[in-house]
Enzyme design. Structure first.
Site, PDB file in Angstrom:
ATOM      1  N   TYR A 170       1.087  -1.103  -0.475  1.00 29.58           N
ATOM      2  CA  TYR A 170       0.345  -0.103   0.069  1.00 29.58           C
ATOM      3  C   TYR A 170       0.864   1.528   0.280  1.00 29.58           C
ATOM      4  O   TYR A 170       0.988   1.983  -0.650  1.00 29.58           O
ATOM      5  CB  TYR A 170      -0.841  -0.043   1.541  1.00 29.58           C
ATOM      6  CG  TYR A 170      -2.211   1.343   1.548  1.00 29.58           C
ATOM      7  CD1 TYR A 170      -3.410   1.207   0.571  1.00 29.58           C
ATOM      8  CD2 TYR A 170      -1.799   2.017   2.477  1.00 29.58           C
ATOM      9  CE1 TYR A 170      -4.102   2.350   0.503  1.00 29.58           C
ATOM     10  CE2 TYR A 170      -2.916   3.484   2.093  1.00 29.58           C
ATOM     11  CZ  TYR A 170      -4.114   3.330   1.632  1.00 29.58           C
ATOM     12  OH  TYR A 170      -4.523   4.349   0.903  1.00 29.58           O
TER      13      TYR A 170
HETATM   14  N1  LIG Z   1     -10.032   5.683   4.740  1.00 26.88           N
HETATM   15  C1  LIG Z   1      -8.843   5.844   4.696  1.00 26.88           C
HETATM   16  O1  LIG Z   1      -8.448   5.954   5.832  1.00 26.88           O
HETATM   17  C2  LIG Z   1      -8.087   6.878   3.517  1.00 26.88           C
HETATM   18  C3  LIG Z   1      -6.512   6.896   4.064  1.00 26.88           C
HETATM   19  C4  LIG Z   1      -6.195   7.270   2.306  1.00 26.88           C
HETATM   20  C5  LIG Z   1      -5.900   7.740   2.000  1.00 26.88           C
HETATM   21  N2  LIG Z   1      -7.487   7.011   1.212  1.00 26.88           N
HETATM   22  C6  LIG Z   1      -7.515   6.130   0.187  1.00 26.88           C
HETATM   23  O2  LIG Z   1      -8.589   6.969  -0.767  1.00 26.88           O
HETATM   24  C7  LIG Z   1      -9.069   6.407  -1.467  1.00 26.88           C
HETATM   25  C8  LIG Z   1     -11.191   5.686  -1.412  1.00 26.88           C
HETATM   26  O3  LIG Z   1     -11.018   5.147  -0.195  1.00 26.88           O
HETATM   27  P1  LIG Z   1     -12.297   4.829   1.289  1.00 26.88           P
HETATM   28  O4  LIG Z   1     -11.447   5.239   2.722  1.00 26.88           O
HETATM   29  O5  LIG Z   1     -13.238   6.206   0.706  1.00 26.88           O
HETATM   30  O6  LIG Z   1     -12.320   3.575   0.890  1.00 26.88           O
HETATM   31  P2  LIG Z   1     -13.716   2.491   0.205  1.00 26.88           P
HETATM   32  O7  LIG Z   1     -13.570   1.467   0.418  1.00 26.88           O
HETATM   33  O8  LIG Z   1     -14.935   3.565   1.103  1.00 26.88           O
HETATM   34  O9  LIG Z   1     -13.749   2.891  -1.167  1.00 26.88           O
HETATM   35  C9  LIG Z   1     -13.288   2.935  -2.274  1.00 26.88           C
HETATM   36  C10 LIG Z   1     -13.501   2.648  -3.552  1.00 26.88           C
HETATM   37  O10 LIG Z   1     -13.127   2.522  -4.539  1.00 26.88           O
HETATM   38  C11 LIG Z   1     -13.910   1.699  -5.053  1.00 26.88           C
HETATM   39  N3  LIG Z   1     -12.982   0.890  -6.065  1.00 26.88           N
HETATM   40  C12 LIG Z   1     -11.695   0.142  -5.227  1.00 26.88           C
HETATM   41  N4  LIG Z   1     -10.919  -0.762  -6.607  1.00 26.88           N
HETATM   42  C13 LIG Z   1     -11.828  -0.328  -7.375  1.00 26.88           C
HETATM   43  C14 LIG Z   1     -11.520  -0.799  -8.938  1.00 26.88           C
HETATM   44  N5  LIG Z   1     -10.277  -1.425  -8.315  1.00 26.88           N
HETATM   45  N6  LIG Z   1     -12.149   0.181  -9.503  1.00 26.88           N
HETATM   46  C15 LIG Z   1     -12.747   0.809  -9.735  1.00 26.88           C
HETATM   47  N7  LIG Z   1     -13.254   0.548  -8.032  1.00 26.88           N
HETATM   48  C16 LIG Z   1     -12.921   0.354  -7.300  1.00 26.88           C
HETATM   49  C17 LIG Z   1     -14.655   0.449  -4.146  1.00 26.88           C
HETATM   50  O11 LIG Z   1     -15.742   0.358  -4.692  1.00 26.88           O
HETATM   51  C18 LIG Z   1     -15.171   2.670  -3.718  1.00 26.88           C
HETATM   52  O12 LIG Z   1     -16.688   2.598  -4.480  1.00 26.88           O
HETATM   53  C19 LIG Z   1      -8.702   4.925  -1.744  1.00 26.88           C
HETATM   54  O13 LIG Z   1      -7.636   4.981  -2.315  1.00 26.88           O
HETATM   55  C20 LIG Z   1      -7.827   5.146  -0.126  1.00 26.88           C
HETATM   56  O14 LIG Z   1      -6.788   4.267  -0.394  1.00 26.88           O
HETATM   57  C21 LIG Z   1      -8.158   6.421   2.409  1.00 26.88           C
END
Ligand SMILES: NC(=O)c1ccc[n+]([C@@H]2O[C@H](COP(=O)([O-])OP(=O)(O)OC[C@H]3O[C@@H](n4cnc5c(N)ncnc54)[C@H](O)[C@@H]3O)[C@@H](O)[C@H]2O)c1
Length: 249
Positions: free
Chosen positions: A153
């Protein structure tokens, strides 16, 4: 964002769904992209009922033909593509690096790195045809610093920043701005699943940040929409930390 066409990946949940609402509130017409159709359909209905323009495309960002179809839908329906928030991403079960298996490595890299590259190359083609645009990639604090047992990651989110800077320097002259955000812990399915597996981590997370709480997805989406908008017209190739000061430690 009034009158602008914006594409948001990972829009079925978490930060992406919050971004869809915030981009619409700011006047954008949105193309929602993710793999899960029922969630996308519900969100599209919610946005349309509130008077916004929204459509969805079921697509996996790691598949180039899916991404091409999504970008084409944005251009066909709204006439152009002005903005994109490349947000789709996945985490992985924490494991020491020497125990990381190839399937986990491949799936994290396929979505988080190939996915962002796939999106950018199709979006950039559409933006070049339309005379410019703005892209925001969603990295993470894991794109800036390392913590143990999440090597794939961390590597993937560092790569997102590499692609962001490369594209920013390459396409500025053609009117395309590319930036990234680096969220800290944010309430979503991703972090909820991780905290369920590692319940002790919530306290560790809270204690390690100057603002001792987990962000709401909307707080992250606000940064993405600002960077996408013309209000950030001189911001290029940068990473905006949205982490309650976590990376100041
Ligand atoms: N939640 C956190 O603490 C956090 C912190 C830093 C960064 N992020 C980043 O934020 C982004 C969103 O994450 P989140 O926390 O909302 O998670 P989440 O799991 O709630 O949402 C992720 C979204 O991405 C979609 N997705 C995953 N793989 C996919 C693919 N191959 N094709 C199309 N869609 C896909 C999922 O269906 C979902 O809609 C990610 O890139 C994650 O790495 C999250």
């Amino acid at each position: 964002m009034t009158g602008k066409s914006a594409l948001i990946t990972g829009a079925s949940a978490g930060i992406g769904a919050a971004a869809a609402r915030v981009f619409c509130r700011e006047g954008a017409s949105v193309t929602l992209v993710a793999r899960r159709e029922p969630q996308l359909a519900l969100l599209m209905e919610e946005l349309r009922t509130a008077g916004h323009q929204a459509q969805y495309v079921v697509a996996d960002v790691s598949r180039t033909e899916d991404v091409a179809r999504a970008v084409k839908a944005a251009v066909t329906t709204y006439g152009r593509l002005d903005a994109a928030f490349n947000n789709a991403g996945i985490g992985a079960t924490p494991k020491p690096m020497h125990l990381l298996d190839e399937d986990t490595y491949d799936s994290v890299m396929d979505t988080n790195v190939r996915g962002v590259w796939n999106c950018m190359r199709h979006e950039i083609r559409a933006m070049l045809a339309g005379g410019g645009g703005s892209i925001v990639n969603n990295s993470s604090t894991a794109g800036l610093v390392a913590t143990p047992v999440t090597a794939a990651y961390i590597a993937s989110k560092h790569a997102v920043l590499g692609f962001t800077k490369a594209a920013a320097s390459e396409y500025a002259a053609q009117g395309i701005r590319v930036n990234a955000i680096a969220p800290g812990s944010t309430r979503s399915e991703m972090i909820d699943a991780w905290l369920q597996e590692n319940p002790a981590m919530e306290e560790v997370l809270l204690q390690s940040a100057p603002l001792p709480r987990i962000a709401s997805p909307t707080e992250i989406a606000e940064a993405a929409v600002w960077l996408c908008s013309d209000r950030a017209s001189f911001v290029l190739g940068t990473t905006l930390s949205v982490d309650g000061g976590w990376t100041t430690r």
